[in-house]
Design a protein around this motif. Sequence first.
Motif, short mmCIF file in Angstrom:
data_model
loop_
_atom_site.label_atom_id
_atom_site.label_comp_id
_atom_site.label_asym_id
_atom_site.label_seq_id
_atom_site.Cartn_x
_atom_site.Cartn_y
_atom_site.Cartn_z
N LEU A 226 41.29 8.74 13.69
CA LEU A 226 41.52 7.52 12.89
C LEU A 226 40.65 6.39 13.46
N ASP A 227 39.97 5.63 12.59
CA ASP A 227 39.08 4.54 13.00
C ASP A 227 37.84 5.02 13.75
N GLY A 228 37.54 6.32 13.66
CA GLY A 228 36.40 6.87 14.41
C GLY A 228 35.06 6.41 13.85
N LYS A 229 34.04 6.49 14.72
CA LYS A 229 32.69 6.07 14.31
C LYS A 229 31.70 7.20 14.54
N LEU A 230 30.96 7.52 13.49
CA LEU A 230 29.87 8.49 13.61
C LEU A 230 28.56 7.72 13.71
N ILE A 231 27.86 7.88 14.84
CA ILE A 231 26.60 7.17 15.03
C ILE A 231 25.47 8.18 14.88
N VAL A 232 24.66 7.98 13.85
CA VAL A 232 23.58 8.93 13.55
C VAL A 232 22.27 8.35 14.07
N ILE A 233 21.67 9.02 15.07
CA ILE A 233 20.41 8.48 15.58
C ILE A 233 19.28 9.51 15.60
N GLY A 234 19.55 10.69 15.12
CA GLY A 234 18.49 11.70 15.07
C GLY A 234 18.81 12.70 13.99
N LEU A 235 17.77 13.43 13.56
CA LEU A 235 17.94 14.35 12.43
C LEU A 235 17.35 15.71 12.78
N LEU A 236 17.63 16.16 14.00
CA LEU A 236 17.05 17.43 14.45
C LEU A 236 17.50 18.60 13.58
N GLY A 237 18.65 18.45 12.92
CA GLY A 237 19.18 19.52 12.06
C GLY A 237 19.02 19.20 10.58
#
Length: 323
Positions: A226-237
């Motif tokens: 709950l209230d979690g954050k996904l930080i996307v900084i790369g797209l290796l996949g």
Amino acid sequence: MMRAIVQEPESNRLIIGEAAAPDPSYGELLIEVKATALNRADLLQKRGFYPPPSGASPILGLEMAGTVLEGAGSWKPGDRVMALLPGGGYAERVRIPVGMAMPIPKGLSFAEAAGIPEVFLTAYLNLFQLGGLQAGQTVLVHAGASGVGTAAIQLAKSAGCDVIATAGSADKLDACLKLGADATIDYKEGPFLPKVLEATAGRGVDVIMDFVGASYWEQNLSALALDGKLIVIGLLGGAKATEVNLSQLIARRLQIIGTSLRTLPPDRKEALTAEFKERFLPLFASGSIRPVIDSEWNWSQAEEAHAYMESNRNIGKIILTIL
Ligand SMILES: NC(=O)c1ccc[n+]([C@@H]2O[C@H](COP(=O)([O-])OP(=O)(O)OC[C@H]3O[C@@H](n4cnc5c(N)ncnc54)[C@H](OP(=O)(O)O)[C@@H]3O)[C@@H](O)[C@H]2O)c1
């Protein structure tokens, strides 16, 4: 003129050539570079996919350690300095604004120091400034044995957080545990999601540092508390996610944040450097945090060092020494 790594016109191979020497403006330091380090962005830039931001050197290299040749502010010639760069690190000289300079912590060589700025500032920005990570929370660090991963595990642990790391081999998982990770997952053995839920008693994690992107998208969202954050900084996949059920963003009040350190405006980079310096630099001097160095290469081997990074074999940073 100075020596710098350039691309051979026909083959695109990295070789030592010549480039215009930098000319510092008021408030900038001129540095003699002793060592620089590889970053995934260098591999992309070499192929023409990641152009430097406007005004930045077209030479590869996002960080360096060296000695001050021309001082400014409180910096004097001969001082040992390290810094994040918008480009230009694969060269004998760089210029940097005073606000980007960090003193090399006692006991660290130039090669070790060159492995600090990019990955530790990236980890700091994402975990704390954007992720708001607090003591007692849990973070999932993907590619835990990558340069950024090794920095993120150490910063999160020293801030009193629990860390779950994923990686793709037994020696990489072992390296993550040695850096302090509380649990590790070999993502090649199956989906990581059930193992994250098991490690968190079904609660999920507060922050995810993700370099993988599309192939992890669905599992990442389901792994957040709950209230979690996904930080996307790369797209290796991969960059293109297909299906996602957005209702969980609302039901669990999730946030998805993307960022790029390189393109932050100069004042934000200086503020980030100042905060990181104050909060974490003393921990390098005391030895409780350390840059993880995979290997050191003479800069004449830049092409081979790039191929090595591309092969995903490194644990931590790949350093080029400028000789
Ligand atoms: N946005 C920003 O501001 C920013 C700043 C710095 C770095 N980055 C990004 O952060 C990432 C890490 O950079 P780095 O320099 O630390 O990299 P690195 O040291 O080269 O490590 C990358 C590791 O990622 C893993 N990996 C590669 N492809 C994968 C895939 N498809 N699925 C899962 N894991 C995969 C591999 O380890 P395994 O053997 O464990 O698979 C590889 O060794 C890169 O994507 C980079 O572009 C972003």
